[in-house]
Design an enzyme around this catalytic site. Structure first.
Site, PDB file in Angstrom:
ATOM      1  N   HIS A 142       0.840  -1.203   0.000  1.00  0.00           N
ATOM      2  CA  HIS A 142       0.000   0.000   0.000  1.00  0.00           C
ATOM      3  C   HIS A 142       0.873   1.251   0.000  1.00  0.00           C
ATOM      4  CE1 HIS A 142      -3.651   2.377   1.226  1.00  0.00           C
ATOM      5  NE2 HIS A 142      -2.684   3.163   1.682  1.00  0.00           N
ATOM      6  N   GLU A 143       1.785   1.330   0.946  1.00  0.00           N
ATOM      7  CA  GLU A 143       2.643   2.508   1.054  1.00  0.00           C
ATOM      8  C   GLU A 143       3.644   2.582  -0.085  1.00  0.00           C
ATOM      9  OE1 GLU A 143       2.068   4.878   3.055  1.00  0.00           O
ATOM     10  OE2 GLU A 143       0.479   3.815   4.125  1.00  0.00           O
ATOM     11  N   HIS A 146       2.078   4.511  -2.853  1.00  0.00           N
ATOM     12  CA  HIS A 146       2.165   5.963  -2.658  1.00  0.00           C
ATOM     13  C   HIS A 146       3.558   6.477  -3.011  1.00  0.00           C
ATOM     14  CE1 HIS A 146      -1.779   6.209  -0.949  1.00  0.00           C
ATOM     15  NE2 HIS A 146      -1.477   5.515   0.134  1.00  0.00           N
TER      16      HIS A 146
END
Length: 237
Positions: A142-143, A146
């Site tokens: 997820h990170e 980003h």
């Protein structure tokens, strides 16, 4: 230059820049991954931008559909719980009369419940390792979404890190706020939607693998050979 100095310092001393600890939380922060994140984002820039542009569309749709699904799901759960509670008290009240009809308690809707996952409560403790690994993998990817998108949008990634809140793992990425404010709204949206896009892809891949297990495992099992006995009690006839 700053990144090279940080990476050089990290390679000479430690891969971890800082460790923050509180009674309920542990955070490990590092800049060692910045170089690899940049390489990943610039390896195929057009493909990366197209990938996260698709994620931006899905993320935008989920911003609208997600709350609606939560409201519908919450309404179904609330209605089922209210009906079940009402039926329970009605049954208890009418049980005083022998001739009272039996009130059938309605069952909660299957497949629509939001199940809270708590190790040792709703999930056996023996599954904690799988639960921990699943959360950690999802949080990291997820990170990472980003971070990779931010580099593609010329936003500096300051650090990447892991966290442990009580017994739940997590991850985080620190972006340069000034750079983030300077880019246009579309680029910002692409960065914000990258994380949930990766989670959606992970869920889709997991569902595909789960549904494909019979076919994937079929070579390891005998088929059309009748019933196979895998074990028997020593004193059985």
């Amino acid at each position: 230059d700053d990144d090279e100095e940080e990476d050089g310092c990290c390679s000479r001393n430690s891969c971890v820049d800082s460790v923050d600890w509180t009674p309920w939380q542990l955070r490990v922060r590092t800049t060692r991954l910045n170089r690899y994140i940049t390489q990943l984002a610039t390896c195929r820039p057009r493909l990366t931008q197209a990938w996260f542009s698709i994620g931006m569309v899905f993320g935008t749709v989920m911003m609208v559909v997600g709350p609606i699904l939560l409201l519908v799901n919450g309404w179904s759960i609330g209605s089922a719980l209210w009906s079940k509670t009402h039926a329970h008290f009605s049954k208890a009240y009418e049980a005083e009369s022998v001739s009272a009809p039996v009130v059938q308690e309605p069952a909660l809707p299957e497949g629509e419940l939001l199940n809270i996952v708590l190790p040792g409560v709703t999930v056996p403790l023996t599954h904690f390792v799988y639960f921990f690994a699943t959360l950690l993998i999802n949080a990291v990817l997820h990170e990472l979404g980003h971070a990779v998108t931010a580099v593609g949008e010329n936003v500096h990634v300051e650090a990447f890190g892991l966290a442990l809140v009580v017994a739940f793992p997590g991850a985080f990425v620190e972006l340069h706020e000034s750079h983030l404010r300077l880019i246009n709204a579309l680029s910002q949206l692409r960065i914000f939607c990258a994380g949930v896009w990766h989670n959606l892809v992970i869920a889709a891949v997991a569902m595909l693998l789960l549904s494909s297990l019979p076919a994937l495992l079929s070579p390891f099992y005998l088929q059309g050979q009748g019933v196979a006995v895998v074990s028997a009690q020593p004193d059985s006839a």
